[in-house]
Write an enzyme that holds these catalytic residues in place. Sequence first.
Site, short mmCIF file in Angstrom:
data_model
loop_
_atom_site.label_atom_id
_atom_site.label_comp_id
_atom_site.label_asym_id
_atom_site.label_seq_id
_atom_site.Cartn_x
_atom_site.Cartn_y
_atom_site.Cartn_z
N CYS A 12 -0.51 23.84 5.17
CA CYS A 12 -0.25 22.40 5.02
C CYS A 12 0.78 22.29 4.16
O CYS A 12 0.99 21.17 3.47
CB CYS A 12 -1.66 21.62 4.34
N CYS B 106 0.83 -1.04 -0.05
CA CYS B 106 0.17 -0.03 0.08
C CYS B 106 0.85 1.26 -0.02
O CYS B 106 2.12 1.11 0.77
CB CYS B 106 -0.93 -0.12 1.29
N GLU C 218 -14.60 32.79 1.95
CA GLU C 218 -14.40 31.60 1.18
C GLU C 218 -15.02 31.58 -0.03
O GLU C 218 -16.03 32.17 -0.58
CB GLU C 218 -15.15 30.40 2.06
N CYS D 102 1.19 5.05 3.16
CA CYS D 102 2.12 5.21 4.41
C CYS D 102 3.69 5.17 3.44
O CYS D 102 3.85 4.22 3.05
CB CYS D 102 2.30 4.64 5.53
N PHE E 267 -10.09 32.09 3.68
CA PHE E 267 -10.29 30.59 3.14
C PHE E 267 -10.95 29.89 4.53
O PHE E 267 -10.59 28.75 5.09
CB PHE E 267 -8.63 30.04 3.13
#
Length: 414
Positions: free
Chosen positions: A372, A73, A298, A76, A278
């Site tokens: 982020c 997978c 927004e 991760c 935002f």
Amino acid sequence: MSTETVKITRLGAQGHGIAEGGKGPIYVPHALPGETVAIARNGGHGILISIAEASPDRIEPLCRHFNPDRDACGGCSLQHLADAPYRAFKRDLVVEALKSRGLAPAVGELVAAHPGERRRTVFSARKTEKGLLLGFNRAETNHIVSIEECPVAAPGIVARLDAIRSIGEALAAGSDTFHITVLDTLSGLDLAATDLKPLADRQRRAVTEVVLSLRGIARVSVNGEIVIEPQKPLIDFGGVKVSPPPGAFTQATRPAEDAMADLVTAHVTKAKRVLDLFAGSGTFALRLARNAKVHAVESEEKPLKALDHAARNTQGLKPVTIEKRDLFRRPMTVQELKNHDAVVFDPPRAGAEAQVRELARSAIRTVAAVSCNPVTLARDLRILVDGGYRIKSVTPIDQFLWSPHVEAVALLEK
């Protein structure tokens, strides 16, 4: 493709081990600094074959699906790295991004993520002759690895994998890959399918029958259109209940969201008029409205409506106003900013360059920047510092466990 033995010297920004080759760095997924490994090399990319000398920081992965030797997978990339060096790696991503812009503020320790916290997960799915294939893509491929467990995801999601498969099978008409975003809410799972063709009547009936036969499913939508909603999905923003629109952005884990919100609200606690840019469905705005008048901006209408509905139906909040506006094309101007005491902004990965250029020219004294992406955060903070702001602190926050993604909250004053 050639086979050779190399020494791993450091981790790259994506969590891959890096060896120094004669023609530049070689990136080796699943390898750790200090290890001597045999690889199959293709240019600057190496596939791990075996480990001759293992790092003391290497640990046994928790999940059976994390296995570079087999069908692994790709969810991760760092499950094999011990906790302390893993946390240091994530913090350093923020430190190095800031340093690249000539910034050296106080950077706190990483707010850690833990197994079982991910309330929002995006699955890949495809209908096959044997049933629905549901899982995550193998790294750097479109190949879906079927999963039976996921130590990262919330228990409420893992426990209902069979239910998610049943719903996905009812949704799928052909063999094309589509995606199902699953949000674990207070009232059940919210499933938002995308990349599907419009549903035929028989598919709608099939989905309805499946959902009504199950427990714990709040809503199913396709490409933003609600197919069935036995209960309104509800999430809690600091005591304010919000029903987000299908597929709307939410922070991936509740602990990370709470950590961000605590930092932001404490920083702007003296402000009477706060601008939340935002704003999404109100992650910060609805918490801030406990103590201040809030203007939430927004670009998407549906999250704004969800925010507005929650604010109007919750007692004890200060006035909350909303504005639909594309801040990339039309940032709040210096003239508009002067009507507020503090600004909070939480943009997508591209950052908020146009907006911070206006903010840097303003007289607003208190700013909280949530990001982020450390690279665009560093760029935006450089602009603010050049405009007279001082960075009080930067706190890195992990909510994508065992991945190279890291959030950060920067607090500034002028």
